[in-house]
Design an enzyme around this catalytic site. Sequence first.
Site, PDB file in Angstrom:
ATOM      1  N   SER A  58       0.933  -1.415  -0.161  1.00 53.56           N
ATOM      2  CA  SER A  58       0.097   0.020   0.163  1.00 53.56           C
ATOM      3  C   SER A  58       0.883   1.407   0.018  1.00 53.56           C
ATOM      4  CB  SER A  58      -0.752   0.030   1.221  1.00 53.56           C
ATOM      5  OG  SER A  58      -1.480   1.160   1.426  1.00 53.56           O
ATOM      6  N   GLU A  93       0.201   3.713   1.667  1.00 52.17           N
ATOM      7  CA  GLU A  93       0.117   4.043   3.125  1.00 52.17           C
ATOM      8  C   GLU A  93       1.504   3.796   3.704  1.00 52.17           C
ATOM      9  OE1 GLU A  93      -1.913   5.342   5.753  1.00 52.17           O
ATOM     10  OE2 GLU A  93      -2.674   6.053   3.687  1.00 52.17           O
ATOM     11  N   TYR A 124      -1.620   0.196  10.635  1.00 54.03           N
ATOM     12  CA  TYR A 124      -1.976  -0.499   9.235  1.00 54.03           C
ATOM     13  C   TYR A 124      -0.670  -0.462   8.393  1.00 54.03           C
ATOM     14  CZ  TYR A 124      -3.666  -0.821   4.600  1.00 54.03           C
ATOM     15  OH  TYR A 124      -3.974  -1.166   3.383  1.00 54.03           O
TER      16      TYR A 124
HETATM   17  P1  NAP Z   1     -11.433  -4.662   1.732  1.00 55.77           P
HETATM   18  O1  NAP Z   1     -12.633  -4.273   0.754  1.00 55.77           O
HETATM   19  O2  NAP Z   1     -11.479  -4.096   2.995  1.00 55.77           O
HETATM   20  O3  NAP Z   1     -11.315  -6.260   1.833  1.00 55.77           O
HETATM   21  C1  NAP Z   1     -10.442  -6.951   2.640  1.00 55.77           C
HETATM   22  C2  NAP Z   1     -10.584  -8.383   2.522  1.00 55.77           C
HETATM   23  O4  NAP Z   1      -9.827  -9.100   3.718  1.00 55.77           O
HETATM   24  C3  NAP Z   1     -11.982  -8.802   3.004  1.00 55.77           C
HETATM   25  O5  NAP Z   1     -12.525  -9.872   2.068  1.00 55.77           O
HETATM   26  C4  NAP Z   1     -11.839  -9.422   4.349  1.00 55.77           C
HETATM   27  O6  NAP Z   1     -12.919 -10.326   4.683  1.00 55.77           O
HETATM   28  C5  NAP Z   1     -10.347 -10.258   4.295  1.00 55.77           C
HETATM   29  N1  NAP Z   1      -9.983 -10.500   5.681  1.00 55.77           N
HETATM   30  C6  NAP Z   1      -9.864  -9.879   6.642  1.00 55.77           C
HETATM   31  N2  NAP Z   1      -9.302 -10.489   7.537  1.00 55.77           N
HETATM   32  C7  NAP Z   1      -9.231 -11.759   7.184  1.00 55.77           C
HETATM   33  C8  NAP Z   1      -8.572 -12.814   7.719  1.00 55.77           C
HETATM   34  N3  NAP Z   1      -8.231 -13.033   9.144  1.00 55.77           N
HETATM   35  N4  NAP Z   1      -8.675 -14.057   7.035  1.00 55.77           N
HETATM   36  C9  NAP Z   1      -9.162 -13.996   5.812  1.00 55.77           C
HETATM   37  N5  NAP Z   1      -9.678 -12.863   4.846  1.00 55.77           N
HETATM   38  C10 NAP Z   1      -9.448 -11.745   5.945  1.00 55.77           C
HETATM   39  O7  NAP Z   1     -10.023  -4.231   1.151  1.00 55.77           O
HETATM   40  P2  NAP Z   1      -9.660  -4.041  -0.553  1.00 55.77           P
HETATM   41  O8  NAP Z   1     -10.131  -2.495  -0.725  1.00 55.77           O
HETATM   42  O9  NAP Z   1     -10.322  -4.910  -1.297  1.00 55.77           O
HETATM   43  O10 NAP Z   1      -8.044  -3.976  -0.498  1.00 55.77           O
HETATM   44  C11 NAP Z   1      -7.538  -5.215  -0.760  1.00 55.77           C
HETATM   45  C12 NAP Z   1      -6.206  -5.417  -0.444  1.00 55.77           C
HETATM   46  O11 NAP Z   1      -5.444  -4.235  -0.785  1.00 55.77           O
HETATM   47  C13 NAP Z   1      -5.934  -5.202   1.031  1.00 55.77           C
HETATM   48  O12 NAP Z   1      -5.190  -5.829   1.632  1.00 55.77           O
HETATM   49  C14 NAP Z   1      -5.881  -3.667   1.313  1.00 55.77           C
HETATM   50  O13 NAP Z   1      -4.968  -3.361   2.496  1.00 55.77           O
HETATM   51  C15 NAP Z   1      -4.799  -3.460   0.124  1.00 55.77           C
HETATM   52  N6  NAP Z   1      -4.818  -2.286  -0.606  1.00 55.77           N
HETATM   53  C16 NAP Z   1      -6.052  -1.266  -0.660  1.00 55.77           C
HETATM   54  C17 NAP Z   1      -5.825  -0.136  -1.514  1.00 55.77           C
HETATM   55  C18 NAP Z   1      -7.314   0.505  -1.678  1.00 55.77           C
HETATM   56  O14 NAP Z   1      -7.210   1.894  -1.975  1.00 55.77           O
HETATM   57  N7  NAP Z   1      -8.294  -0.273  -1.671  1.00 55.77           N
HETATM   58  C19 NAP Z   1      -4.699   0.382  -1.518  1.00 55.77           C
HETATM   59  C20 NAP Z   1      -3.552  -0.349  -1.320  1.00 55.77           C
HETATM   60  C21 NAP Z   1      -3.482  -1.575  -0.659  1.00 55.77           C
HETATM   61  P3  NAP Z   1     -14.387  -9.997   5.569  1.00 55.77           P
HETATM   62  O15 NAP Z   1     -15.354  -9.784   4.416  1.00 55.77           O
HETATM   63  O16 NAP Z   1     -14.578 -11.342   6.113  1.00 55.77           O
HETATM   64  O17 NAP Z   1     -14.306  -9.163   6.264  1.00 55.77           O
HETATM   65  O1  G4F Z   2     -10.531   6.807   2.835  1.00 55.07           O
HETATM   66  P1  G4F Z   2      -9.529   6.713   3.735  1.00 55.07           P
HETATM   67  O2  G4F Z   2      -9.985   5.963   4.946  1.00 55.07           O
HETATM   68  O3  G4F Z   2      -8.183   5.857   3.282  1.00 55.07           O
HETATM   69  P2  G4F Z   2      -6.834   5.707   3.686  1.00 55.07           P
HETATM   70  O4  G4F Z   2      -6.499   5.895   5.166  1.00 55.07           O
HETATM   71  O5  G4F Z   2      -5.920   6.449   2.688  1.00 55.07           O
HETATM   72  O6  G4F Z   2      -6.603   3.970   3.322  1.00 55.07           O
HETATM   73  C1  G4F Z   2      -7.040   3.629   2.070  1.00 55.07           C
HETATM   74  O7  G4F Z   2      -5.987   3.747   1.107  1.00 55.07           O
HETATM   75  C2  G4F Z   2      -4.854   2.967   1.330  1.00 55.07           C
HETATM   76  C3  G4F Z   2      -3.792   3.230   0.108  1.00 55.07           C
HETATM   77  O8  G4F Z   2      -3.207   4.270   0.383  1.00 55.07           O
HETATM   78  C4  G4F Z   2      -5.101   1.506   1.614  1.00 55.07           C
HETATM   79  F1  G4F Z   2      -3.869   0.914   1.795  1.00 55.07           F
HETATM   80  C5  G4F Z   2      -5.861   1.477   2.699  1.00 55.07           C
HETATM   81  O9  G4F Z   2      -6.323  -0.104   2.954  1.00 55.07           O
HETATM   82  C6  G4F Z   2      -7.255   2.034   2.585  1.00 55.07           C
HETATM   83  O10 G4F Z   2      -7.881   1.472   1.423  1.00 55.07           O
HETATM   84  O11 G4F Z   2      -8.924   8.152   4.203  1.00 55.07           O
HETATM   85  C7  G4F Z   2      -8.438   8.994   3.256  1.00 55.07           C
HETATM   86  C8  G4F Z   2      -8.135  10.375   3.777  1.00 55.07           C
HETATM   87  C9  G4F Z   2      -7.439  10.202   5.107  1.00 55.07           C
HETATM   88  O12 G4F Z   2      -6.293  11.110   5.207  1.00 55.07           O
HETATM   89  C10 G4F Z   2      -8.523  10.458   6.274  1.00 55.07           C
HETATM   90  O13 G4F Z   2      -8.025  11.139   7.520  1.00 55.07           O
HETATM   91  O14 G4F Z   2      -9.438  10.960   4.125  1.00 55.07           O
HETATM   92  C11 G4F Z   2      -9.336  11.433   5.394  1.00 55.07           C
HETATM   93  N1  G4F Z   2     -10.715  11.471   5.919  1.00 55.07           N
HETATM   94  C12 G4F Z   2     -11.307  12.793   6.195  1.00 55.07           C
HETATM   95  N2  G4F Z   2     -12.790  12.352   6.667  1.00 55.07           N
HETATM   96  C13 G4F Z   2     -11.558  10.615   6.305  1.00 55.07           C
HETATM   97  C14 G4F Z   2     -12.789  11.111   6.646  1.00 55.07           C
HETATM   98  N3  G4F Z   2     -11.543   9.362   6.295  1.00 55.07           N
HETATM   99  C15 G4F Z   2     -12.521   8.459   6.444  1.00 55.07           C
HETATM  100  N4  G4F Z   2     -12.505   7.102   6.369  1.00 55.07           N
HETATM  101  N5  G4F Z   2     -13.734   9.056   7.055  1.00 55.07           N
HETATM  102  C16 G4F Z   2     -13.954  10.177   7.172  1.00 55.07           C
HETATM  103  O15 G4F Z   2     -14.900  10.804   7.568  1.00 55.07           O
END
Ligand code: NAP
Ligand code: G4F
Length: 326
Positions: free
Chosen positions: A125, A127, A149
């Site tokens: 990520s 992050e 995280y």
């Molecule tokens: P998400 O919607 O939160 O999905 C996370 C998945 O992990 C869900 O299917 C969840 O299952 C499963 N999980 C959690 N704990 C588990 C466990 N103990 N054993 C097996 N499965 C488990 O996340 P996403 O947005 O699709 O992201 C996919 C991956 O990319 C994650 O690793 C995230 O950290 C990473 N990532 C995401 C972003 C982004 O912007 N979306 C960016 C960079 C990296 P449940 O449904 O049971 O909770």
């Molecule tokens: O949407 P966010 O919660 O995403 P964040 O923290 O960037 O993390 C997501 O992206 C990562 C990749 O860079 C992934 F690895 C991670 O698993 C996840 O998918 O927050 C984005 C920004 C933050 O700065 C937060 O402080 O939005 C700001 N924010 C402002 N108001 C808020 C809110 N975030 C959330 N969730 N809720 C609010 O009300």
Amino acid sequence: MKKSLITGITGQDGAYLAQFLLKKGYRVYGAFRRSSTVNLERLAYLGIKEQVELVPLDLLDLGSIIRVLENVQPDEVYNLAAQSFVAVSFDQPVATGRITGLGAVNVLEAIRIVNPKIKFYQASSSEMFGKVQNVPQNEQTPFYPRSPYAAAKVYAHWMTVNYREAYGIFACSGILFNHESPLRGLEFVTRKITDGVARIKYGLAKELRLGNLEARRDWGCAEDYVEALWLMLQQPQPDDYVIATGEAHSVREFAARSFACVGLNWEDYVVVDPQFMRPADVELLVGDASKARHVLGWKPKTTFEQLVEMMVEADLRRVRDSLGVR
Ligand code: NAP
Ligand code: G4F
């Protein structure tokens, strides 16, 4: 027929990756963790629920992963499962470390034990860049994680590199910047905003409470990004890649544009609420995906404006349908 195993099949990326791999002709196994009600809504939304073969697996249980790998014998494993919500990682640092950090190592260990020829993808990520040391961030930018995280992801990232170098496993890390879609969890800021806009538009809410409006992110489209995961595993050599659009926008801009889509002024509805501020936030993430463009031939297709509009439209439709409005 090639076989892939996706952990985190019930999540946003799991659903889009499964759809992508099915179109490529893969047999797709989706790993889910046992719960009283398994959430297959996203697979159903994409119309692929029946095509994905579901297998129970918990990232915390090495034995369960070994058994699944022995039974399925996949060619490729995509480790997408994680406790992925940064805000919750401050409240549950230990659980996040175990799932998001050690969980990835459990999958790597299982591959090493069962069949080291299985190709592995780790969902790293942006992050991990946290308090950024360079702008924009690329594969050479040092990490400075700002949350439990992010620290867990750094550990999983380096273990992926380590298993590649120590055991010759074809292990790749995709350092993905934020990517969104109508299937994004409602707790993440983009989806919280587009859902809020739809609810306000249809009279179900009067305001939208948010935290840090100044944070800037490089927001791309999830459907575009999953292709990059697959491309990484098709290269002659395993490597790590940044996947991003190269454009940063603030939460404020995302909100303003979303409200504008329905003809409303965001300032009339958004309330800043300290409960959504984080103990330490990441102020700016913006990626340089040149390596992915040159080596993988990957580039994003969806613009920021298209992404916002697509998400607002989808939430308007969903709320309208739930109210039975025509
Ligand atoms: P998400 O919607 O939160 O999905 C996370 C998945 O992990 C869900 O299917 C969840 O299952 C499963 N999980 C959690 N704990 C588990 C466990 N103990 N054993 C097996 N499965 C488990 O996340 P996403 O947005 O699709 O992201 C996919 C991956 O990319 C994650 O690793 C995230 O950290 C990473 N990532 C995401 C972003 C982004 O912007 N979306 C960016 C960079 C990296 P449940 O449904 O049971 O909770
Ligand atoms: O949407 P966010 O919660 O995403 P964040 O923290 O960037 O993390 C997501 O992206 C990562 C990749 O860079 C992934 F690895 C991670 O698993 C996840 O998918 O927050 C984005 C920004 C933050 O700065 C937060 O402080 O939005 C700001 N924010 C402002 N108001 C808020 C809110 N975030 C959330 N969730 N809720 C609010 O009300």
